[in-house]
Design a protein around this motif. Sequence first.
Motif, PDB file in Angstrom:
ATOM      1  N   GLN A 116      15.177   0.113   0.497  1.00  5.72           N
ATOM      2  CA  GLN A 116      13.608  -0.064  -0.234  1.00  5.72           C
ATOM      3  C   GLN A 116      13.789  -1.006  -1.189  1.00  5.72           C
ATOM      4  O   GLN A 116      12.590  -1.815  -1.238  1.00  5.72           O
ATOM      5  N   HIS A 117      14.652  -1.301  -2.005  1.00  3.36           N
ATOM      6  CA  HIS A 117      14.400  -2.402  -3.016  1.00  3.36           C
ATOM      7  C   HIS A 117      14.466  -3.608  -2.408  1.00  3.36           C
ATOM      8  O   HIS A 117      13.867  -4.601  -2.957  1.00  3.36           O
ATOM      9  N   ALA A 118      15.405  -3.695  -1.621  1.00  5.72           N
ATOM     10  CA  ALA A 118      15.451  -5.163  -0.854  1.00  5.72           C
ATOM     11  C   ALA A 118      14.343  -5.504   0.017  1.00  5.72           C
ATOM     12  O   ALA A 118      14.025  -6.711  -0.197  1.00  5.72           O
ATOM     13  N   LYS A 119      13.840  -4.577   0.722  1.00  7.74           N
ATOM     14  CA  LYS A 119      12.437  -4.835   1.210  1.00  7.74           C
ATOM     15  C   LYS A 119      11.415  -5.487   0.461  1.00  7.74           C
ATOM     16  O   LYS A 119      10.782  -6.112   0.731  1.00  7.74           O
ATOM     17  N   GLY A 120      11.455  -4.628  -0.660  1.00  8.37           N
ATOM     18  CA  GLY A 120      10.358  -5.046  -1.888  1.00  8.37           C
ATOM     19  C   GLY A 120      10.606  -6.404  -2.114  1.00  8.37           C
ATOM     20  O   GLY A 120       9.850  -7.586  -2.519  1.00  8.37           O
ATOM     21  N   LYS A 121      11.998  -6.813  -2.433  1.00 10.29           N
ATOM     22  CA  LYS A 121      12.325  -8.259  -3.023  1.00 10.29           C
ATOM     23  C   LYS A 121      11.835  -8.920  -1.829  1.00 10.29           C
ATOM     24  O   LYS A 121      11.469 -10.285  -2.098  1.00 10.29           O
ATOM     25  N   LEU A 122      12.301  -8.789  -0.630  1.00 10.36           N
ATOM     26  CA  LEU A 122      11.715  -9.843   0.526  1.00 10.36           C
ATOM     27  C   LEU A 122      10.194 -10.101   0.530  1.00 10.36           C
ATOM     28  O   LEU A 122      10.034 -10.972   0.796  1.00 10.36           O
ATOM     29  N   LYS A 123       9.464  -8.931   0.154  1.00 12.21           N
ATOM     30  CA  LYS A 123       8.074  -8.865   0.310  1.00 12.21           C
ATOM     31  C   LYS A 123       7.689  -9.929  -0.939  1.00 12.21           C
ATOM     32  O   LYS A 123       6.693 -10.792  -0.547  1.00 12.21           O
ATOM     33  N   GLU A 124       8.120  -9.669  -1.962  1.00  5.41           N
ATOM     34  CA  GLU A 124       8.145 -10.768  -3.110  1.00  5.41           C
ATOM     35  C   GLU A 124       8.169 -12.047  -2.843  1.00  5.41           C
ATOM     36  O   GLU A 124       7.416 -12.986  -3.096  1.00  5.41           O
ATOM     37  N   ILE A 125       9.376 -12.272  -2.381  1.00  3.22           N
ATOM     38  CA  ILE A 125       9.685 -13.597  -2.105  1.00  3.22           C
ATOM     39  C   ILE A 125       8.764 -14.430  -0.994  1.00  3.22           C
ATOM     40  O   ILE A 125       8.256 -15.581  -1.407  1.00  3.22           O
ATOM     41  N   ASN A 126       8.466 -13.694   0.160  1.00  6.20           N
ATOM     42  CA  ASN A 126       7.728 -14.202   0.944  1.00  6.20           C
ATOM     43  C   ASN A 126       6.281 -14.301   0.658  1.00  6.20           C
ATOM     44  O   ASN A 126       5.559 -15.567   0.620  1.00  6.20           O
ATOM     45  N   GLN A 127       5.666 -13.416  -0.228  1.00 13.00           N
ATOM     46  CA  GLN A 127       4.428 -13.482  -0.907  1.00 13.00           C
ATOM     47  C   GLN A 127       4.475 -14.848  -1.808  1.00 13.00           C
ATOM     48  O   GLN A 127       3.524 -15.726  -1.717  1.00 13.00           O
ATOM     49  N   ALA A 128       5.604 -14.856  -2.612  1.00 11.68           N
ATOM     50  CA  ALA A 128       5.553 -16.161  -3.531  1.00 11.68           C
ATOM     51  C   ALA A 128       5.650 -17.427  -2.869  1.00 11.68           C
ATOM     52  O   ALA A 128       5.023 -18.562  -3.152  1.00 11.68           O
ATOM     53  N   ARG A 129       6.300 -17.332  -1.537  1.00 17.91           N
ATOM     54  CA  ARG A 129       6.597 -18.641  -0.716  1.00 17.91           C
ATOM     55  C   ARG A 129       5.003 -18.928  -0.270  1.00 17.91           C
ATOM     56  O   ARG A 129       4.568 -20.017  -0.043  1.00 17.91           O
ATOM     57  N   ARG A 130       4.269 -18.132   0.191  1.00 16.46           N
ATOM     58  CA  ARG A 130       2.871 -18.275   0.863  1.00 16.46           C
ATOM     59  C   ARG A 130       1.971 -18.758  -0.052  1.00 16.46           C
ATOM     60  O   ARG A 130       1.169 -19.734   0.019  1.00 16.46           O
TER      61      ARG A 130
END
Length: 154
Positions: A116-130
């Motif tokens: 779940q933590h990794a999934k959240g990190k991926l979401k953060e990274i993708n949001q920052a990239r967008r």
Amino acid sequence: MLSAEEERRGNRIEANKVNDVVTPKAKSKNRAANLAALQQLSEAYPNAFDRKNVRPLKIGIQDDLIADEKVAKNKIKRALASYVRSLNYLRSLQDGADRIDINGEASGSVTAEEAQHAKGKLKEINQARREQKREQEKKERMNNKLEALLSMNK
């Protein structure tokens, strides 16, 4: 006109902004050093560090790598930091997936919380990239408008 105090404050703020920015040259230098360190780990431990088949690493693998003494401690830290922050590594952290040791052998598994933590990190990274992409597009639109205005005035 600005008072001398306001001007000093402005200069101080601007100086802080400059000091906080990591230059592209320093960033690429760090990236190159990280990749070189990761390459050393990949060569020394091909069963654990395969960039084509990224798998979750054993908790505490850093201690095992340091104890094995095939790669310098500072290189291990640099390479591990780079490796575990990669998108492929974060994607590999699925609930119940086997973790591997330095020999590629199973050594524990990924918990639901870790996944779940990794999934959240991926979401953060993708949001920052967008957001970064939106900002870049906004700057490009502004530059295009400015160029159009300048060409109209000529």
